[in-house]
Motif scaffolding. Sequence first.
Motif, PDB file in Angstrom:
ATOM      1  N   SER A   1      44.996  28.357  11.261  1.00 21.22           N
ATOM      2  CA  SER A   1      46.088  28.780  12.129  1.00 21.22           C
ATOM      3  C   SER A   1      45.611  29.714  13.253  1.00 21.22           C
ATOM      4  O   SER A   1      46.208  30.748  13.518  1.00 21.22           O
ATOM      5  N   ILE A   2      44.542  29.273  13.922  1.00 23.30           N
ATOM      6  CA  ILE A   2      44.037  30.110  15.033  1.00 23.30           C
ATOM      7  C   ILE A   2      44.685  29.727  16.363  1.00 23.30           C
ATOM      8  O   ILE A   2      44.621  30.487  17.320  1.00 23.30           O
TER       9      ILE A   2
ATOM     10  N   GLY B   1      45.865  21.584  18.885  1.00 22.00           N
ATOM     11  CA  GLY B   1      44.547  21.400  19.480  1.00 22.00           C
ATOM     12  C   GLY B   1      44.605  21.659  20.963  1.00 22.00           C
ATOM     13  O   GLY B   1      45.682  21.892  21.529  1.00 22.00           O
ATOM     14  N   LEU B   2      43.428  21.639  21.600  1.00 25.25           N
ATOM     15  CA  LEU B   2      43.392  21.815  23.055  1.00 25.25           C
ATOM     16  C   LEU B   2      43.237  20.453  23.709  1.00 25.25           C
ATOM     17  O   LEU B   2      42.274  19.729  23.422  1.00 25.25           O
ATOM     18  N   ILE B   3      44.150  20.117  24.560  1.00 21.17           N
ATOM     19  CA  ILE B   3      44.035  18.866  25.317  1.00 21.17           C
ATOM     20  C   ILE B   3      43.005  19.103  26.409  1.00 21.17           C
ATOM     21  O   ILE B   3      43.158  20.025  27.224  1.00 21.17           O
TER      22      ILE B   3
ATOM     23  N   THR C   1      46.968  20.793   8.780  1.00 19.88           N
ATOM     24  CA  THR C   1      45.966  19.723   8.767  1.00 19.88           C
ATOM     25  C   THR C   1      45.047  19.826   9.988  1.00 19.88           C
ATOM     26  O   THR C   1      43.833  19.683   9.869  1.00 19.88           O
ATOM     27  N   PHE C   2      45.632  20.051  11.162  1.00 20.45           N
ATOM     28  CA  PHE C   2      44.816  20.067  12.386  1.00 20.45           C
ATOM     29  C   PHE C   2      44.224  21.443  12.684  1.00 20.45           C
ATOM     30  O   PHE C   2      43.247  21.546  13.416  1.00 20.45           O
TER      31      PHE C   2
ATOM     32  N   GLY D   1      38.206  22.264  15.198  1.00 17.51           N
ATOM     33  CA  GLY D   1      36.975  22.095  15.978  1.00 17.51           C
ATOM     34  C   GLY D   1      36.480  20.660  16.049  1.00 17.51           C
ATOM     35  O   GLY D   1      35.336  20.421  16.438  1.00 17.51           O
ATOM     36  N   ASP D   2      37.305  19.695  15.681  1.00 21.87           N
ATOM     37  CA  ASP D   2      36.904  18.287  15.799  1.00 21.87           C
ATOM     38  C   ASP D   2      37.307  17.748  17.173  1.00 21.87           C
ATOM     39  O   ASP D   2      38.378  18.090  17.688  1.00 21.87           O
TER      40      ASP D   2
END
Length: 465
Positions: free
Chosen positions: A453-454, A204-206, A448-449, A174-175
């Motif tokens: 693991s969602i 992450g989502l781009i 880490t990111f 969520g960052d």
Amino acid sequence: MLPDQVLSQLKAIVGPQHVLLESEDLQRFGVDRTTLWQANPCAVVLPSAVTMVQKIIRLANDCNLAVVPSGGRTGLSGGAVASDGELIIALDRINTVIDFNAIDRAVTVGAGMITADLQAFAAKHDLLYPVDFAAAGSSQIGGNIATNAGGINVIRYGMTRDWVIGLKVVTGAGDILDLNQGLLKNNTGYDFRHLFIGSEGTLGLICEATLQLTRPQADTTVMVLGIETFAAIVEVLEVFKTKIELTAFEFFSQAALDKVIKRQGHSAPFATQAPFYALIEFETRTQVTSVALALFEQCAAQGWVLDGVVSQSLAQTRALWRLREDISETLWHWQPYKNDISVRVSKMSDFLAEVDQLVAARYPDFEIVWYGHIGDGNLHLNILKPEDLPQTEFFERCGIVSLEIGELLARYGGSISAEHGVGLLKKSLLPYSRSPVEIALMRSIKKTFDPKSILNPGKVFDALV
Ligand code: MLT
Ligand code: ZN
């Protein structure tokens, strides 16, 4: 099923009309171009701002909800499939030009922008976004980046990765990260931008991307040559590459051409039939065209080339390209099993001989269609499903042969996925291209990111062993 409370929070974040629950929408957003998996997401949300994406991801973390990022869903490996009750975040509404700077030749766009719209924007400003492929009319920039899309101009312009100079992403935790800010030089430690490129939505989502544009290409000339053997295609490639700066060197088989002609109504390039065809493209200059013609004569004298044609107009250039570009769409009729493999160009000749032999021995009863970006060492080996064979049985049989192709690729130091990504389809083949240590490191990076693991769970590799 989404708990009511989560549903109302999602509605509060994006607006009730941007949470889709109708079965038709769930079906449409829940799959990519693959046909093996059934769509079964719990909902589709369409945020219009990066901060909304962040709120959705934080909510998903709070309630342990798996999320599948969704672009144009033109992927060929199942990377955007939501078949297990996941929440789909579709970037369609984050799709505008956010910033353009002519001095930097840089444009920042929302990840949901369609590739062809970006190409048109660049052209309007006398510039070029050079990554191009048949699905450019519906693929989205975010998806292209998440899969590091390649296409037909890689020999000249490289892959999507080579054009990304900045990214705004929301991580699985969520960052919001603003990566590289469009800089050309930035040696300040790890370049996270490159981790997100090709990560297939697992980190992450781009949400936004800054892309480098370049000067427009001059008009191009296309030559299509009929070629006798696999080995001769590689000889012709070497001959042309040493003398001409090529913008494309593609190939396809007679079977591919036959199907495109029959189903799309195109005309054959010339009367002679050949086992294979090479499509060679270069910038139109009188001098270059005469060198190309001399090389054609040289290849014909060697017995490698059986016939050929050179485009004389833009319309003819476009028509010749259709013979190659329309293959993928045409083949969907047969629900093909798609291999997207690569080796170094210098190893292509030996590899082709071995893979051809293996495929002929293992698929005696299946129809094989070859095509691809041979100038990049990239082959698309498509196996067509016989009409009377159930799809799961067909895919199982192809999967077994793929393991042998994987072993061959490992021996050649090649890749089990040159440009389509790993997704679900190639997951079991990953160990043929990446070592156990590398896969373990990928798992740690994901942790880490995306600690819970969602994000796109089960894609590329399984998070937990
Ligand atoms: C192509 O080269 O046509 C694309 O990668 C799509 C495909 O392989 O079907
Ligand atoms: Zn391709």
